[in-house]
Design an enzyme around this catalytic site. Sequence first.
Site, PDB file in Angstrom:
ATOM      1  CG  ASP A 115      -2.474  -3.055  -4.366  1.00 39.57           C
ATOM      2  OD1 ASP A 115      -3.378  -2.248  -4.071  1.00 39.57           O
ATOM      3  OD2 ASP A 115      -1.584  -3.404  -3.571  1.00 39.57           O
ATOM      4  CB  CYS A 133      -6.309   1.931  -1.034  1.00 39.19           C
ATOM      5  SG  CYS A 133      -5.664   2.984  -2.347  1.00 39.19           S
TER       6      CYS A 133
END
Length: 528
Positions: free
Chosen positions: A454, A481
């Site tokens: 992540d 993201c």
Amino acid sequence: MSKQRSGRSASRRDSSAPAAGLPVNKNDEVMLDIIGMTHEGEGVGRVEGFTLFVQGALPGEKVRAKVLKTKKQYGYAKLLELVQASGDRIAPPCPIYDQCGGCQLQHMDYTAQLAWKRQLVVDNLQRIGKLQVAGVPGRGADKLESALADTAGGSGSRGDAGIKLAEAAGNGSNAANSLAGSDGIIVRPTLGMDEPWRYRNKAQVPIGVTEGGLVGGFYARGSHRIVDMETCLIQHEDNDAVVAAVKGIGRELGITAYDEETGRGLLRHVVVKKAFRTGEMMLVLVTNGRDIPHLDAWIGSIREALPQVESICQNVNTQRTNVIFGSETRVLWGRDVIYDYIGDVQFAISPRSFYQVNPAQTEVLYGKTVEYAGLTGNETVIDAYCGIGTISLFLAQHAAKVYGVEIVPEAIEDARANAKLNNMNNVVFEVGASEDVIPAWKEQGITPDVIVVDPPRKGCDPRLLDTILAMQPERVVYVSCNPSTLARDLRVLEDGGYRTVEVTPVDMFPHTVHVESVAVLVKSGTVG
């Protein structure tokens, strides 16, 4: 009078040739067909082969626009008139939407936002990752592809638009592609919210001053001019109430606001955190110096006006910087943390700890991560970029052992505390760079079945990708993201012997251009 040329209005000031051979000059008015939208939410149009970015224009629209700025291969224009509006256009409900830079897509129907975000992911997988997406036979929107390719040519010509162009995406209204009967990565529909308003649990409000006293809100688009704000439709209502009360109390006590230009003034930011599940709230006053005038009166007034606040803290930041927090934090009143839950996992939230700002969608995101990890309870999992352990603890509920690594020491302290808070003994956290710590774990005989990453917006460190390929886990789950760095890193992993099976976009930030996504990869030759 000059004749009207293809794509341009007749309002040219004169008939002289455009500067540097461009088909448009600054202040020209042009007619544009909007063929796509960049990752920043700007419409993409063309005039005689020259690309213009138009803030506020939606794909499929015809607009009249004024050229604001030109560069060698692209320019920027201001929307003057909607000649033909998109069926996806709606009236933005926020009264300061046109001034504030906090949201970019309130003028777009929410269903269309979700479709556009899926298409953003698809286009990046194809354009940057050179990956085949199921149900998409070619490279996507040909006109948009051509427009962006034209802006990208030449050494150094992309300038500040480089990332913008790399991540530009096509018409959201055409995003629904059939998945049946095609090989390639399945890109699922974006997982959105039933109620895509009032979802943020954290407000970080810059403070300034006008003749009327303290103001606080958001920065205007492309500037550091503060737009005063009483309510924000993507913030929890309680956050609005706390910020408004703090501004009012500050005005009464004569508290000064920090001035970026002079470096003087006290109050820089007001940070509010709201625990959705428990209802607890934390207020952090970010100040330019340790001494706060009228401190007792300040705290007393805040407590009286805001009984829901469980913690009042001060963070001291004396640096001439845009970074919000400084290195020193102290408790002025109450507890040093508040508590909240994501699913069944409890978390302690401190003034500076990172915690996802949309708790409802965080549960969706992490649930998809656990699903893609395919855990049965017997697996060993490594969580790279583990932060305060949010994903690690979610995974630990379904795995035999989870190892989390994070380069920020304070985050690892929080992660260990959160593991203890939840009585989870099958989680180990270590400080360091993933690309250094994970090989050391391998030498200790730790062999992961699944690696979860992540990373920040810049994506995975190349050495971490090499480490993943050396470790050869059965599955890799990539939480992203940033669709462009996701696509880049998936290409590396695919070239190293993995196959991307599926990607699910998740709308963590409705009405903004940001999109998170979760991808699952398996070793080539295995069934996903």
